[in-house]
Design a protein around this motif. Sequence first.
Motif, PDB file in Angstrom:
ATOM      1  N   GLY A   5      38.916  29.315  43.608  1.00  0.00           N
ATOM      2  CA  GLY A   5      38.371  29.412  44.943  1.00  0.00           C
ATOM      3  C   GLY A   5      38.378  28.096  45.693  1.00  0.00           C
ATOM      4  N   SER A   7      37.716  24.877  44.461  1.00  0.00           N
ATOM      5  CA  SER A   7      37.027  23.745  43.863  1.00  0.00           C
ATOM      6  C   SER A   7      37.851  23.164  42.731  1.00  0.00           C
ATOM      7  CB  SER A   7      35.659  24.169  43.311  1.00  0.00           C
ATOM      8  OG  SER A   7      34.760  24.418  44.347  1.00  0.00           O
ATOM      9  N   LYS A  22      30.451  31.370  40.070  1.00  0.00           N
ATOM     10  CA  LYS A  22      31.261  32.179  40.976  1.00  0.00           C
ATOM     11  C   LYS A  22      32.534  32.682  40.309  1.00  0.00           C
ATOM     12  CE  LYS A  22      28.763  31.770  44.769  1.00  0.00           C
ATOM     13  NZ  LYS A  22      28.175  32.941  45.474  1.00  0.00           N
ATOM     14  N   LYS A  59      29.815  23.951  45.262  1.00  0.00           N
ATOM     15  CA  LYS A  59      31.221  24.319  45.223  1.00  0.00           C
ATOM     16  C   LYS A  59      31.695  24.621  46.637  1.00  0.00           C
ATOM     17  CE  LYS A  59      34.266  27.872  43.241  1.00  0.00           C
ATOM     18  NZ  LYS A  59      34.347  28.974  42.263  1.00  0.00           N
ATOM     19  N   THR A  60      32.900  24.184  46.956  1.00  0.00           N
ATOM     20  CA  THR A  60      33.481  24.477  48.256  1.00  0.00           C
ATOM     21  C   THR A  60      34.342  25.723  48.148  1.00  0.00           C
ATOM     22  OG1 THR A  60      33.495  22.140  48.878  1.00  0.00           O
ATOM     23  CG2 THR A  60      34.927  23.621  50.132  1.00  0.00           C
ATOM     24  N   MET A  61      33.968  26.764  48.877  1.00  0.00           N
ATOM     25  CA  MET A  61      34.688  28.032  48.853  1.00  0.00           C
ATOM     26  C   MET A  61      35.651  28.102  50.023  1.00  0.00           C
ATOM     27  SD  MET A  61      33.292  29.593  46.221  1.00  0.00           S
ATOM     28  CE  MET A  61      33.806  31.308  46.454  1.00  0.00           C
ATOM     29  N   GLN A  62      36.833  28.654  49.771  1.00  0.00           N
ATOM     30  CA  GLN A  62      37.796  28.915  50.830  1.00  0.00           C
ATOM     31  C   GLN A  62      37.632  30.359  51.297  1.00  0.00           C
ATOM     32  OE1 GLN A  62      41.602  28.067  49.093  1.00  0.00           O
ATOM     33  NE2 GLN A  62      41.434  25.856  49.419  1.00  0.00           N
ATOM     34  N   ARG A  63      37.528  30.555  52.589  1.00  0.00           N
ATOM     35  CA  ARG A  63      37.360  31.899  53.142  1.00  0.00           C
ATOM     36  C   ARG A  63      38.385  32.168  54.229  1.00  0.00           C
ATOM     37  NH1 ARG A  63      32.747  34.533  51.706  1.00  0.00           N
ATOM     38  NH2 ARG A  63      31.080  33.293  50.733  1.00  0.00           N
ATOM     39  N   THR A  70      36.597  35.520  50.352  1.00  0.00           N
ATOM     40  CA  THR A  70      36.886  34.288  49.618  1.00  0.00           C
ATOM     41  C   THR A  70      38.214  34.388  48.879  1.00  0.00           C
ATOM     42  OG1 THR A  70      35.697  35.066  47.662  1.00  0.00           O
ATOM     43  CG2 THR A  70      34.453  33.791  49.282  1.00  0.00           C
ATOM     44  N   ARG A  71      38.694  33.245  48.454  1.00  0.00           N
ATOM     45  CA  ARG A  71      39.894  33.090  47.640  1.00  0.00           C
ATOM     46  C   ARG A  71      41.120  33.766  48.256  1.00  0.00           C
ATOM     47  NH1 ARG A  71      39.355  34.286  41.361  1.00  0.00           N
ATOM     48  NH2 ARG A  71      39.825  36.407  41.992  1.00  0.00           N
TER      49      ARG A  71
END
Length: 315
Positions: A5, A7, A22, A59-63, A70-71
């Motif tokens: 995701g 991190s 996560k 944690k840095t999540m990509q959305r 996410t992811r």
Amino acid sequence: MTTDGGSLYDDQLGIKYLYDGKVQNHKRLQVGDPIALWDGDRLLGISVIEQIEEAPGTKTMQRCPRCGKTRPNPPSKAKPRFRCSNTKCRSEFDTPHLEKVDVTMYAARYDAAWTALDGLLDEGEIRPFILKSGSFNSVREIEWPAFHQALANKNAHRALDRISARVPDLSWPTATEPRIELVHGFEHSIVRVRRGQRKFREHILASQGSTCAFTGAAPPRVLEAGHLYSYAQLGEHFEHGGLMLRRDIHRLFDDGLLSVDPTRLRIDVASDLAEYPQYAGLHDRPLATQLRTEQVEWLDNHWREHRERPLFDRS
């Protein structure tokens, strides 16, 4: 290092695997579980989880900027770089929305029974054993009986015996009872990192020989190429940025319990290790290998990080 995701985690191959709450299937990993590690391209080794530590972290999540899922699918060289994995959205974009969230961080230690099996099985030989092989999850179950047989066919009996010794009550499960988790990083960077680590080790071993820089001559199988800096921060294998270290010495060096005084090139042992003669006896001894200027500079950075802040009782 592995990713999930967006991190980054600073794994130590052969010692510990880092993940967070996560990660899909994170609760499936338990102390006493046999595990196999691979890089998405080849098998790296097998072991048994001996300890799981946990601590709060972020944690840095990509959305997806459109639907918020996410992811997104891993970036590519094409434009746009990302595509939303939500089948109802499927939007494409170059920059994902980043969100920092609180998570529980886990560190699974597995070094006691670790056996490196680098490349013994390749991707094509591993994937048939993975349950739900089409997923991107970094923790997945495999069909152990078939996996076990594949390793036995490759004469990996010593590695399998070490697993049995650590889990004496383990009865090999049937095909419908998977008992081993398969762990790997799913982004391309993890493949490059671990391929680079192998070449890094070969380079250090060739230049330094079968010698632990702190303790002296040792069999190559117990020696690791230890970075003199945080690879997670710099993301590069520097030609003269490492030393061959015995596995236990490597862990203690990374934790700052062992360091090197850059002005005298003498080993410094933290007071936390005073009750252990095998380590306490290293204090103020010279290194067992000659150093290059670049290595001394890296050791100076390590010294300033771990000795110029109050991490240890120096009384």
